[in-house]
Motif scaffolding. Structure first.
Motif, PDB file in Angstrom:
ATOM      1  N   PRO A   1       0.717  -1.170   0.127  1.00 40.86           N
ATOM      2  CA  PRO A   1      -0.018   0.016  -0.123  1.00 40.86           C
ATOM      3  C   PRO A   1       0.786   1.362  -0.258  1.00 40.86           C
ATOM      4  CG  PRO A   1      -0.986  -1.700   1.572  1.00 40.86           C
ATOM      5  CD  PRO A   1       0.427  -2.176   0.855  1.00 40.86           C
ATOM      6  N   TYR A   2       1.807   1.387   0.666  1.00 39.07           N
ATOM      7  CA  TYR A   2       2.652   2.574   0.919  1.00 39.07           C
ATOM      8  C   TYR A   2       3.449   2.842  -0.331  1.00 39.07           C
ATOM      9  CZ  TYR A   2       5.550   6.244   2.935  1.00 39.07           C
ATOM     10  OH  TYR A   2       5.991   7.456   3.184  1.00 39.07           O
ATOM     11  N   GLN A   3       4.058   2.103  -1.011  1.00 40.11           N
ATOM     12  CA  GLN A   3       4.975   2.321  -2.230  1.00 40.11           C
ATOM     13  C   GLN A   3       3.758   2.078  -3.407  1.00 40.11           C
ATOM     14  OE1 GLN A   3       7.926   3.131  -2.391  1.00 40.11           O
ATOM     15  NE2 GLN A   3       8.276   2.617  -0.359  1.00 40.11           N
ATOM     16  N   GLY A   4       2.724   1.574  -3.347  1.00 42.56           N
ATOM     17  CA  GLY A   4       1.773   1.782  -4.327  1.00 42.56           C
ATOM     18  C   GLY A   4       1.200   2.925  -4.322  1.00 42.56           C
ATOM     19  N   MET A   5       0.955   3.621  -3.250  1.00 44.26           N
ATOM     20  CA  MET A   5       0.017   4.988  -3.324  1.00 44.26           C
ATOM     21  C   MET A   5       1.242   6.056  -3.591  1.00 44.26           C
ATOM     22  SD  MET A   5      -2.748   6.285  -2.936  1.00 44.26           S
ATOM     23  CE  MET A   5      -3.889   5.160  -1.956  1.00 44.26           C
ATOM     24  N   ARG A   6       2.425   5.881  -3.329  1.00 41.08           N
ATOM     25  CA  ARG A   6       3.570   6.611  -3.735  1.00 41.08           C
ATOM     26  C   ARG A   6       3.484   6.886  -5.181  1.00 41.08           C
ATOM     27  NH1 ARG A   6       8.045   9.302  -2.137  1.00 41.08           N
ATOM     28  NH2 ARG A   6       7.890   8.834   0.076  1.00 41.08           N
TER      29      ARG A   6
ATOM     30  N   VAL B   1      -1.389   0.516   7.793  1.00 45.05           N
ATOM     31  CA  VAL B   1      -0.348   1.771   7.108  1.00 45.05           C
ATOM     32  C   VAL B   1      -1.091   2.895   6.986  1.00 45.05           C
ATOM     33  CG1 VAL B   1       0.771   2.133   4.944  1.00 45.05           C
ATOM     34  CG2 VAL B   1       0.656  -0.377   5.808  1.00 45.05           C
ATOM     35  N   PHE B   2      -2.312   3.046   6.612  1.00 42.00           N
ATOM     36  CA  PHE B   2      -2.885   4.388   6.471  1.00 42.00           C
ATOM     37  C   PHE B   2      -4.100   4.698   7.734  1.00 42.00           C
ATOM     38  CE2 PHE B   2      -2.491   3.564   1.794  1.00 42.00           C
ATOM     39  CZ  PHE B   2      -1.184   4.305   1.650  1.00 42.00           C
TER      40      PHE B   2
ATOM     41  N   LEU C   1       1.629  11.381   1.731  1.00 43.56           N
ATOM     42  CA  LEU C   1       1.786  10.254   2.369  1.00 43.56           C
ATOM     43  C   LEU C   1       1.904  10.264   3.751  1.00 43.56           C
ATOM     44  CD1 LEU C   1       4.047   8.266  -0.165  1.00 43.56           C
ATOM     45  CD2 LEU C   1       1.591   7.743   0.271  1.00 43.56           C
ATOM     46  N   ASP C   2       2.723  11.094   4.368  1.00 44.66           N
ATOM     47  CA  ASP C   2       2.519  11.305   5.819  1.00 44.66           C
ATOM     48  C   ASP C   2       1.100  11.704   6.493  1.00 44.66           C
ATOM     49  OD1 ASP C   2       5.109  10.771   5.803  1.00 44.66           O
ATOM     50  OD2 ASP C   2       6.004  12.744   6.187  1.00 44.66           O
ATOM     51  N   GLY C   3       0.542  12.378   5.639  1.00 44.37           N
ATOM     52  CA  GLY C   3      -0.724  12.721   6.097  1.00 44.37           C
ATOM     53  C   GLY C   3      -1.675  11.564   5.936  1.00 44.37           C
ATOM     54  N   MET C   4      -1.380  10.620   5.233  1.00 47.35           N
ATOM     55  CA  MET C   4      -2.438   9.538   4.987  1.00 47.35           C
ATOM     56  C   MET C   4      -2.111   8.434   6.055  1.00 47.35           C
ATOM     57  SD  MET C   4      -2.575   8.654   0.908  1.00 47.35           S
ATOM     58  CE  MET C   4      -3.369   9.567  -0.130  1.00 47.35           C
ATOM     59  N   THR C   5      -0.759   8.579   6.547  1.00 47.51           N
ATOM     60  CA  THR C   5      -0.319   7.285   7.672  1.00 47.51           C
ATOM     61  C   THR C   5      -0.585   7.820   8.839  1.00 47.51           C
ATOM     62  OG1 THR C   5       1.861   8.463   7.630  1.00 47.51           O
ATOM     63  CG2 THR C   5       1.477   6.604   6.380  1.00 47.51           C
TER      64      THR C   5
ATOM     65  N   ARG D   1      -8.738   3.187  -4.596  1.00 51.26           N
ATOM     66  CA  ARG D   1      -9.801   3.121  -3.213  1.00 51.26           C
ATOM     67  C   ARG D   1      -9.389   1.630  -2.905  1.00 51.26           C
ATOM     68  NH1 ARG D   1     -14.534   4.429  -1.275  1.00 51.26           N
ATOM     69  NH2 ARG D   1     -15.019   5.824  -2.981  1.00 51.26           N
ATOM     70  N   ARG D   2      -9.293   0.575  -3.489  1.00 52.47           N
ATOM     71  CA  ARG D   2      -8.890  -0.734  -2.969  1.00 52.47           C
ATOM     72  C   ARG D   2      -7.416  -0.575  -2.377  1.00 52.47           C
ATOM     73  NH1 ARG D   2     -11.883  -2.597  -7.477  1.00 52.47           N
ATOM     74  NH2 ARG D   2      -9.962  -2.845  -8.823  1.00 52.47           N
ATOM     75  N   LEU D   3      -6.543  -0.084  -3.045  1.00 51.51           N
ATOM     76  CA  LEU D   3      -5.300   0.218  -2.480  1.00 51.51           C
ATOM     77  C   LEU D   3      -5.176   0.747  -1.090  1.00 51.51           C
ATOM     78  CD1 LEU D   3      -2.180  -0.313  -3.116  1.00 51.51           C
ATOM     79  CD2 LEU D   3      -2.205   1.712  -4.343  1.00 51.51           C
TER      80      LEU D   3
END
Length: 210
Positions: free
Chosen positions: A78-83, A139-140, A192-196, A128-130
């Protein structure tokens, strides 16, 4: 035989990006395209129809380029995918300066011709699924729905491209790395930091200087 429709779309994209839908002149478009004015009405019905077709063509190119990135990102953690999703959007959008300018004109005009995304592009269901997979894995952050996270990210990335030249000046003035790739990584990292989410409650809080 010259493709008058494609020539008009290309010429109109330049003129609408430069002057907006109200400021662009039919005569300037047909001169740039090298076709007769009547071809606008033949292919698009009106100037407004031409403007809508330009937006459709420009956004379609963005969506198709981003689709390949999203499909690959959906298979990653998830993290690398969203990046990859966010950085890919930033790169593909910034690579289309005409679309950046058209988006700014649309915003100033109250979004009169570019509708809200719908169906599979609002946004791609893989994103969305990610994100929700990342929520399940911790992770998020669980308290931020996808719609908010995605909306904030897209607003930041689109706004970053619209304000890129001014932002670069400010970054340089502060003595920071203003290279396009470095700035993109910084913005994506912030998103990404906001999502985590915030740090764990037991983490040490930064101390105010004495």
């Amino acid at each position: 035989m010259r493709d008058s429709r494609s020539a008009l779309l290309a010429a109109a994209a330049e003129e609408f990006a430069r002057s907006g839908p109200k400021g662009a002149r039919i005569q300037a478009i047909v001169q740039r395209a090298g076709v007769n004015e009547r071809m606008i009405y033949h292919h698009f019905g009106s100037k407004d129809g031409l403007y809508a077709a330009v937006l459709d063509a420009q956004t379609h190119g963005l969506v198709e380029a981003w689709r390949e990135i999203v499909d690959e990102a959906a298979t990653m953690d998830p993290y690398q995918g969203m990046r990859k999703v966010l950085a890919g959007f930033a790169e593909t959008f910034a690579a289309r300066p005409l679309l950046v300018a058209l988006t700014l004109h649309e915003a100033l005009g109250g979004w009169r011709a570019l509708p809200l995304p719908s169906g599979e592009t609002a946004p791609f269901p893989q994103i969305r699924r990610l994100y929700e997979r990342g929520q399940r894995q911790g992770v998020f952050r669980a308290d931020c729905p996808f719609e908010i996270a995605h909306g904030v990210a897209m607003s930041a990335l689109v706004g970053g491209s619209v304000l890129a030249s001014r932002g670069t000046e400010l970054i340089k003035a502060a003595g920071l790395d203003a290279r396009e790739g470095a700035l993109r990584e910084q913005i994506v990292g912030q998103l990404l930091d906001g999502m985590t989410g915030p740090p764990p409650s037991g983490s040490a809080e930064p101390q105010e200087p004495g």
